[in-house]
Each structure stands twice: as C-alpha cells, then as structure tokens.
Write an enzyme that holds these catalytic residues in place. Sequence first.
Site, PDB file in Angstrom:
ATOM      1  N   ASN A  14     -11.538-107.427 -84.601  1.00  0.00           N
ATOM      2  CA  ASN A  14     -10.665-106.257 -84.389  1.00  0.00           C
ATOM      3  C   ASN A  14      -9.557-106.220 -85.438  1.00  0.00           C
ATOM      4  O   ASN A  14      -9.190-105.148 -85.922  1.00  0.00           O
ATOM      5  CB  ASN A  14     -10.093-106.272 -82.970  1.00  0.00           C
ATOM      6  CG  ASN A  14     -11.060-105.660 -81.969  1.00  0.00           C
ATOM      7  OD1 ASN A  14     -11.262-104.446 -81.968  1.00  0.00           O
ATOM      8  ND2 ASN A  14     -11.690-106.488 -81.155  1.00  0.00           N
ATOM      9  N   ARG A  65       4.162-122.700 -70.676  1.00  0.00           N
ATOM     10  CA  ARG A  65       3.989-121.309 -71.097  1.00  0.00           C
ATOM     11  C   ARG A  65       5.288-120.692 -71.613  1.00  0.00           C
ATOM     12  O   ARG A  65       5.304-119.985 -72.621  1.00  0.00           O
ATOM     13  CB  ARG A  65       3.502-120.508 -69.883  1.00  0.00           C
ATOM     14  CG  ARG A  65       2.274-119.696 -70.161  1.00  0.00           C
ATOM     15  CD  ARG A  65       1.773-119.011 -68.920  1.00  0.00           C
ATOM     16  NE  ARG A  65       0.539-119.595 -68.450  1.00  0.00           N
ATOM     17  CZ  ARG A  65      -0.627-119.553 -69.087  1.00  0.00           C
ATOM     18  NH1 ARG A  65      -0.720-118.926 -70.238  1.00  0.00           N
ATOM     19  NH2 ARG A  65      -1.696-120.121 -68.594  1.00  0.00           N
ATOM     20  N   ILE A  92      -2.430-115.929 -71.489  1.00  0.00           N
ATOM     21  CA  ILE A  92      -1.665-115.160 -70.510  1.00  0.00           C
ATOM     22  C   ILE A  92      -0.198-115.215 -70.941  1.00  0.00           C
ATOM     23  O   ILE A  92       0.313-116.279 -71.295  1.00  0.00           O
ATOM     24  CB  ILE A  92      -1.850-115.757 -69.101  1.00  0.00           C
ATOM     25  CG1 ILE A  92      -3.302-115.571 -68.667  1.00  0.00           C
ATOM     26  CG2 ILE A  92      -0.883-115.123 -68.109  1.00  0.00           C
ATOM     27  CD1 ILE A  92      -3.669-116.274 -67.382  1.00  0.00           C
ATOM     28  N   LEU A  93       0.451-114.060 -70.951  1.00  0.00           N
ATOM     29  CA  LEU A  93       1.818-113.980 -71.463  1.00  0.00           C
ATOM     30  C   LEU A  93       2.829-113.957 -70.320  1.00  0.00           C
ATOM     31  O   LEU A  93       2.567-113.384 -69.255  1.00  0.00           O
ATOM     32  CB  LEU A  93       1.961-112.720 -72.323  1.00  0.00           C
ATOM     33  CG  LEU A  93       1.067-112.727 -73.566  1.00  0.00           C
ATOM     34  CD1 LEU A  93       0.946-111.330 -74.151  1.00  0.00           C
ATOM     35  CD2 LEU A  93       1.609-113.711 -74.603  1.00  0.00           C
ATOM     36  N   HIS A 109      -9.141-104.663 -74.503  1.00  0.00           N
ATOM     37  CA  HIS A 109      -9.903-105.444 -73.526  1.00  0.00           C
ATOM     38  C   HIS A 109     -11.326-104.889 -73.462  1.00  0.00           C
ATOM     39  O   HIS A 109     -11.516-103.673 -73.429  1.00  0.00           O
ATOM     40  CB  HIS A 109      -9.230-105.364 -72.154  1.00  0.00           C
ATOM     41  CG  HIS A 109      -9.932-106.199 -71.132  1.00  0.00           C
ATOM     42  ND1 HIS A 109      -9.834-107.578 -71.117  1.00  0.00           N
ATOM     43  CD2 HIS A 109     -10.779-105.861 -70.130  1.00  0.00           C
ATOM     44  CE1 HIS A 109     -10.586-108.045 -70.143  1.00  0.00           C
ATOM     45  NE2 HIS A 109     -11.165-107.035 -69.523  1.00  0.00           N
ATOM     46  N   THR A 141       1.438-105.124 -69.686  1.00  0.00           N
ATOM     47  CA  THR A 141       2.419-105.420 -68.646  1.00  0.00           C
ATOM     48  C   THR A 141       2.226-106.878 -68.250  1.00  0.00           C
ATOM     49  O   THR A 141       1.305-107.543 -68.748  1.00  0.00           O
ATOM     50  CB  THR A 141       2.225-104.511 -67.420  1.00  0.00           C
ATOM     51  OG1 THR A 141       0.896-104.716 -66.918  1.00  0.00           O
ATOM     52  CG2 THR A 141       2.420-103.048 -67.769  1.00  0.00           C
ATOM     53  N   ASP A 145      -4.478-108.159 -68.330  1.00  0.00           N
ATOM     54  CA  ASP A 145      -5.395-107.053 -68.614  1.00  0.00           C
ATOM     55  C   ASP A 145      -5.068-105.831 -67.763  1.00  0.00           C
ATOM     56  O   ASP A 145      -5.933-105.246 -67.091  1.00  0.00           O
ATOM     57  CB  ASP A 145      -6.855-107.497 -68.402  1.00  0.00           C
ATOM     58  CG  ASP A 145      -7.243-108.585 -69.381  1.00  0.00           C
ATOM     59  OD1 ASP A 145      -6.724-108.583 -70.515  1.00  0.00           O
ATOM     60  OD2 ASP A 145      -8.047-109.457 -69.000  1.00  0.00           O
ATOM     61  N   GLU A 174     -14.776-100.847 -79.928  1.00  0.00           N
ATOM     62  CA  GLU A 174     -13.451-101.475 -80.081  1.00  0.00           C
ATOM     63  C   GLU A 174     -12.924-101.247 -81.493  1.00  0.00           C
ATOM     64  O   GLU A 174     -11.755-100.903 -81.698  1.00  0.00           O
ATOM     65  CB  GLU A 174     -13.526-102.980 -79.804  1.00  0.00           C
ATOM     66  CG  GLU A 174     -13.871-103.332 -78.370  1.00  0.00           C
ATOM     67  CD  GLU A 174     -13.727-104.834 -78.102  1.00  0.00           C
ATOM     68  OE1 GLU A 174     -12.764-105.447 -78.591  1.00  0.00           O
ATOM     69  OE2 GLU A 174     -14.573-105.387 -77.387  1.00  0.00           O
TER      70      GLU A 174
HETATM   71  C1  GAR Z   1     -12.712-108.654 -78.243  1.00  0.00           C
HETATM   72  O1  GAR Z   1     -13.898-108.232 -77.636  1.00  0.00           O
HETATM   73  C2  GAR Z   1     -11.516-108.296 -77.386  1.00  0.00           C
HETATM   74  O2  GAR Z   1     -11.671-107.078 -76.692  1.00  0.00           O
HETATM   75  C3  GAR Z   1     -11.474-109.456 -76.422  1.00  0.00           C
HETATM   76  O3  GAR Z   1     -11.758-110.572 -77.218  1.00  0.00           O
HETATM   77  C4  GAR Z   1     -12.618-110.177 -78.290  1.00  0.00           C
HETATM   78  C5  GAR Z   1     -12.020-110.669 -79.567  1.00  0.00           C
HETATM   79  O4  GAR Z   1     -12.879-110.439 -80.649  1.00  0.00           O
HETATM   80  N1  GAR Z   1     -10.210-109.558 -75.759  1.00  0.00           N
HETATM   81  C6  GAR Z   1     -10.066-109.936 -74.491  1.00  0.00           C
HETATM   82  O5  GAR Z   1     -10.973-110.299 -73.792  1.00  0.00           O
HETATM   83  C7  GAR Z   1      -8.621-109.884 -73.973  1.00  0.00           C
HETATM   84  N2  GAR Z   1      -8.588-109.997 -72.565  1.00  0.00           N
HETATM   85  P1  GAR Z   1     -12.324-110.433 -82.128  1.00  0.00           P
HETATM   86  O6  GAR Z   1     -11.549-111.747 -82.300  1.00  0.00           O
HETATM   87  O7  GAR Z   1     -13.553-110.411 -82.974  1.00  0.00           O
HETATM   88  O8  GAR Z   1     -11.447-109.235 -82.313  1.00  0.00           O
END
Ligand code: GAR
Length: 210
Positions: A14, A65, A92-93, A109, A141, A145, A174
């Site tokens: 991403n 954390r 988790i933040l 997500h 928030t 997620d 995405e």
């Molecule tokens: C992506 O599919 C993203 O949506 C997910 O992790 C992957 C990262 O891929 N994120 C979550 O699950 C957050 N809860 P990438 O490192 O290739 O972008």
Amino acid sequence: MKNIVILISGRGSNMEALIAERDAGRLPVNIAAVISNRADAKGLETAAAAGIATRCLDHKAFAGREAFDAALAACIDEFSPDLVVLAGFMRILTPDFVRHYAGRLLNIHPSLLPSFPGLHTHQRALDEGVRIHGCTVHFVTAELDHGPVVVQAAVAVLDDDDEASLAARVLRQEHRVYPQAVRWFAEGRLTLIDGRVRVAGEVFEQDALL
Ligand code: GAR
C-alpha cells in the site's frame, strides 16, 4: 503541499501504491518518512530505495504499549505530518496516541467494516460465505479497525476463491482507494466533522460497485 508519514509493519505494497501515485504526479504530498515497528519489514527497503527517510522503532524494546506509542509519536512528530497513514501497521494503538492524531490518522483494513475487524479477514469472509467482500479506508479511533469510513471498495467473492485469490482481488482495490483517500485529504477535500466524513466535490455513484 501536505506532509505525510506512513507507518508499516511488513510488505508495504500500500505504501508502494502511494509512492507510485506521488511519482505519477497524481498525489500531491510530501512523503516525509516511512516508519516501521519491525526491522525486517520489506517496505523499509522499498522506501529507502525511493529516497524516503526511514525509521525503525522496535516495539519489543519498550516496556509496554504506552511507552512504545509515546516514542512512536515523538518519532512521527519530528516530521511534522499533516496526516499519518497506517499502511499495514499491525499494532493496536493506545487512546492517547489516537487522540493526539485525531482527524489526521487514516487506516486501511482488508474487509468491508464493520464486518471482519482484526486478522484473517479473507478466510473469515470465505468461512461466513459472504458474496461481497472488500476493503475500507477509515479515520482511526481507539477501537481496533473502527472509525468513520472514508471510502470502501467491494469485490465479488467467487465460488472457486481461496484465501490467496480473494486477498489478491481485495489488494488491487486497496491500491486504488488508499491513494484516492490520501489525495482527497491532500487537496483539502476530506473533512471529519462531528465524527462524519465529508468529501467535497466527489459524486459517489451506486452503479460504480464491482
Ligand atoms: C493490507 O492488506 C492491509 O489492508 C492490512 O495489512 C495488509 C498490509 O499489506 N491491514 C490490516 O489488516 C490492518 N488491520 P501491505 O504491507 O502490502 O500494504
């Protein structure tokens, strides 16, 4: 031009999509830094090769954390970002962290939230037998997620899908919608008012699905 900081934990595809859109002149942002909580995140190499400042902050080196999130916020704030973009950042933040970046913290997500928060979203979608799946860009928030939805993309779940094929179909979406959401923010068109998202000048067409 708006400054953004991208947080990753792994592959960074991403993040790559954001860099590619910036390089193509379609995303008017300065990517000030890419920060990972894992030293072995492949995305760190990609970012460095693109000439972007990288930092690694190993969460395991912190007592808890709160301590990690405080250090992470200090690291992020060195780059004075207008927007912090979570791109596969698998932590988790804390509420304090989320409050600090209220209205300027986006996440992507791999499900149509509020369905399937958490992990293994594609397998869970297959197990439930849903026919439509997808991804969600949302303001973050304190709840995992969760948060005001900026944009979603839907894909069909096909009879012969397995986790990998479904994940790949969602990932293509995405890579389309995350740069779009960041562009809206960069152009000053994306606002969060009383917990509601508004995108100025965008017409959302119902028949644009699938
Ligand atoms: C992506 O599919 C993203 O949506 C997910 O992790 C992957 C990262 O891929 N994120 C979550 O699950 C957050 N809860 P990438 O490192 O290739 O972008």
